[in-house]
Scaffold this motif. Sequence first.
Motif, short mmCIF file in Angstrom:
data_model
loop_
_atom_site.label_atom_id
_atom_site.label_comp_id
_atom_site.label_asym_id
_atom_site.label_seq_id
_atom_site.Cartn_x
_atom_site.Cartn_y
_atom_site.Cartn_z
N GLN A 1 1.22 -12.39 -6.68
CA GLN A 1 2.43 -11.58 -6.52
C GLN A 1 3.22 -11.51 -7.84
O GLN A 1 3.64 -10.43 -8.26
N ARG A 2 3.37 -12.65 -8.46
CA ARG A 2 4.24 -12.73 -9.64
C ARG A 2 3.64 -12.06 -10.87
O ARG A 2 4.34 -11.35 -11.60
N LEU A 3 2.34 -12.24 -11.08
CA LEU A 3 1.73 -11.78 -12.33
C LEU A 3 0.96 -10.47 -12.21
O LEU A 3 0.76 -9.79 -13.23
N LEU A 4 0.53 -10.11 -11.03
CA LEU A 4 -0.33 -8.94 -10.90
C LEU A 4 0.24 -7.87 -9.99
O LEU A 4 0.21 -6.68 -10.31
N LEU A 5 0.77 -8.28 -8.85
CA LEU A 5 1.19 -7.30 -7.86
C LEU A 5 2.64 -6.86 -8.02
O LEU A 5 3.02 -5.80 -7.54
N ARG A 6 3.45 -7.72 -8.64
CA ARG A 6 4.89 -7.44 -8.82
C ARG A 6 5.58 -7.27 -7.47
O ARG A 6 6.39 -6.38 -7.26
N THR A 7 5.24 -8.15 -6.52
CA THR A 7 5.88 -8.15 -5.20
C THR A 7 6.52 -9.50 -4.95
O THR A 7 6.23 -10.48 -5.63
N GLU A 8 7.40 -9.56 -3.97
CA GLU A 8 8.07 -10.81 -3.59
C GLU A 8 8.11 -10.92 -2.07
O GLU A 8 9.16 -11.08 -1.46
N LEU A 9 6.95 -10.86 -1.46
CA LEU A 9 6.86 -10.87 0.00
C LEU A 9 6.75 -12.29 0.54
O LEU A 9 6.21 -13.18 -0.12
N ASP A 10 7.25 -12.49 1.74
CA ASP A 10 7.16 -13.78 2.43
C ASP A 10 5.75 -13.92 2.98
O ASP A 10 5.33 -13.16 3.87
N ILE A 11 5.00 -14.87 2.46
CA ILE A 11 3.60 -15.02 2.85
C ILE A 11 3.46 -15.27 4.35
O ILE A 11 2.54 -14.75 5.00
N ASP A 12 4.38 -16.04 4.93
CA ASP A 12 4.29 -16.36 6.35
C ASP A 12 4.57 -15.16 7.24
O ASP A 12 4.24 -15.18 8.43
N MET A 13 5.16 -14.12 6.67
CA MET A 13 5.49 -12.93 7.45
C MET A 13 4.46 -11.81 7.25
O MET A 13 4.62 -10.72 7.81
N LEU A 14 3.43 -12.06 6.47
CA LEU A 14 2.42 -11.03 6.23
C LEU A 14 1.56 -10.80 7.47
O LEU A 14 0.98 -11.74 8.00
N SER A 15 1.50 -9.57 7.91
CA SER A 15 0.68 -9.23 9.07
C SER A 15 -0.76 -8.97 8.65
O SER A 15 -1.06 -8.79 7.45
N GLU A 16 -1.64 -8.91 9.63
CA GLU A 16 -3.04 -8.63 9.31
C GLU A 16 -3.21 -7.14 9.01
O GLU A 16 -2.34 -6.31 9.31
N VAL A 17 -4.32 -6.81 8.39
CA VAL A 17 -4.63 -5.42 8.06
C VAL A 17 -6.09 -5.17 8.41
O VAL A 17 -6.94 -6.04 8.21
N ASP A 18 -6.38 -3.99 8.97
CA ASP A 18 -7.77 -3.68 9.30
C ASP A 18 -8.48 -3.12 8.08
O ASP A 18 -7.86 -2.63 7.13
N ALA A 19 -9.80 -3.20 8.12
CA ALA A 19 -10.60 -2.81 6.97
C ALA A 19 -10.43 -1.35 6.60
O ALA A 19 -10.42 -0.99 5.42
N ALA A 20 -10.28 -0.48 7.60
CA ALA A 20 -10.13 0.95 7.32
C ALA A 20 -8.84 1.23 6.56
O ALA A 20 -8.82 2.03 5.61
N THR A 21 -7.76 0.58 6.96
CA THR A 21 -6.49 0.76 6.26
C THR A 21 -6.57 0.24 4.84
O THR A 21 -6.06 0.85 3.89
N LEU A 22 -7.23 -0.90 4.68
CA LEU A 22 -7.41 -1.46 3.34
C LEU A 22 -8.16 -0.48 2.45
O LEU A 22 -7.78 -0.26 1.29
N ALA A 23 -9.20 0.14 2.99
CA ALA A 23 -10.02 1.07 2.21
C ALA A 23 -9.22 2.31 1.78
O ALA A 23 -9.46 2.86 0.71
N GLN A 24 -8.28 2.72 2.60
CA GLN A 24 -7.45 3.88 2.26
C GLN A 24 -6.61 3.62 1.01
O GLN A 24 -6.34 4.54 0.23
N HIS A 25 -6.19 2.37 0.82
CA HIS A 25 -5.33 2.03 -0.31
C HIS A 25 -6.12 1.55 -1.53
O HIS A 25 -5.56 1.49 -2.63
N PHE A 26 -7.40 1.20 -1.33
CA PHE A 26 -8.22 0.70 -2.44
C PHE A 26 -9.45 1.59 -2.60
O PHE A 26 -10.59 1.14 -2.47
N ASP A 27 -9.19 2.86 -2.92
CA ASP A 27 -10.29 3.81 -3.08
C ASP A 27 -10.85 3.83 -4.50
O ASP A 27 -11.86 4.45 -4.77
N ASP A 28 -10.17 3.12 -5.44
CA ASP A 28 -10.69 2.98 -6.79
C ASP A 28 -11.75 1.88 -6.80
O ASP A 28 -11.45 0.73 -6.43
N PRO A 29 -12.99 2.17 -7.21
CA PRO A 29 -14.07 1.18 -7.14
C PRO A 29 -13.77 -0.11 -7.92
O PRO A 29 -14.06 -1.20 -7.43
#
Length: 340
Positions: free
Chosen positions: A41-69
């Motif tokens: 989060q700190r060095l690469l993503l530039r986010t400050e999210l609460d890890i314990d509050m992170l919900s799950e994500v399905d593979a299809a949704t993940l693929a929509q956001h990570f279309d760059d090989p």
Amino acid sequence: MDLVTPPPSAAPVGLRAMAMVARAAQGGLVDTHRVLLDTAQRLLLRTELDIDMLSEVDAATLAQHFDDPALARQLIRGMIVMSLAVGPAAPAQIELIGRFAAELGVDEPAIRAIEHLARKEMVRFVLDLHRRSNLRDYIDNQYRNQGGVFGVIKGLLEFKGVIHDDALAARFKTLAELPDDTLGRCLFDHYDGNGFSFPGEAGGFPVGAVFHDVGHVLAGYDTSPEGELQIASFQAGYRRTEHAFFTVLFAVLVHTAGVNVAPFPMPKHPGRIGEGDLAARMLHALQRGSQMTVDLGDDWDFWQYAEVPLAQARQRLGVPPLGAEYRSGVGIYGPPIGRW
């Protein structure tokens, strides 16, 4: 091997997937996983999210956001490191990573290697790992530049202490005659100061692997386990081969997963990657290596640089400064335990 920064829209989605891999560990999400997630989060993503509050994500949704090989492959490799943070990956973690990889269209050989490890198929695991690892790089380099098959056999027999090459060892020892600030003299001091055998001596590294030791000198990382994790990241960064990630994988297996795939005994310390700011140092090392202008493992000739001042050699090769926050004195992590 470059480090890719994900776009703001993809960062939290990728973090949710990484957290899922951590939670699938045999003991669940532990402090070591938290350190890796917070570092990302700190060095690469530039986010400050609460890890314990992170919900799950399905593979299809993940693929929509990570279309760059390249970005998708980097995410899968991050998941693999996460799965090895405190020991061998759990079957549930491998299943999850495999599902994500399939949806993202990423064919990552490292998944198959750690799957063999999880199933305790040790022969398959070792063969799958080493045919792509940095040890394979050293053998290939030895083959190309030291006389083909004969050179490989000779280098391995020297490393095992069966034979020695006095002329080769003498050539490396003449580096002691160079001025103190030269790359060659610094390499001599690296061998001599750590009590390592010189190439050509019984127990010495084959010449094809010397670029690893030169990397220690150029990058400024010591030979402690923490230093080896950093030099592995640095080396993976400057390597331009398809399987550069296996250099990091090798070090993570040895120094934080507690799986010794090195050719000599190593201490076991599961979870090491989560201690202090080591994870951040590894990312920094990977970034430094990726900015180099030369791949030291691609038939690079050390002897052309032996008499060059170290500072000038770093400049010519594009080695970025270590950075004040990551400079360490020799032995800060304790005495050297070996090298790989």
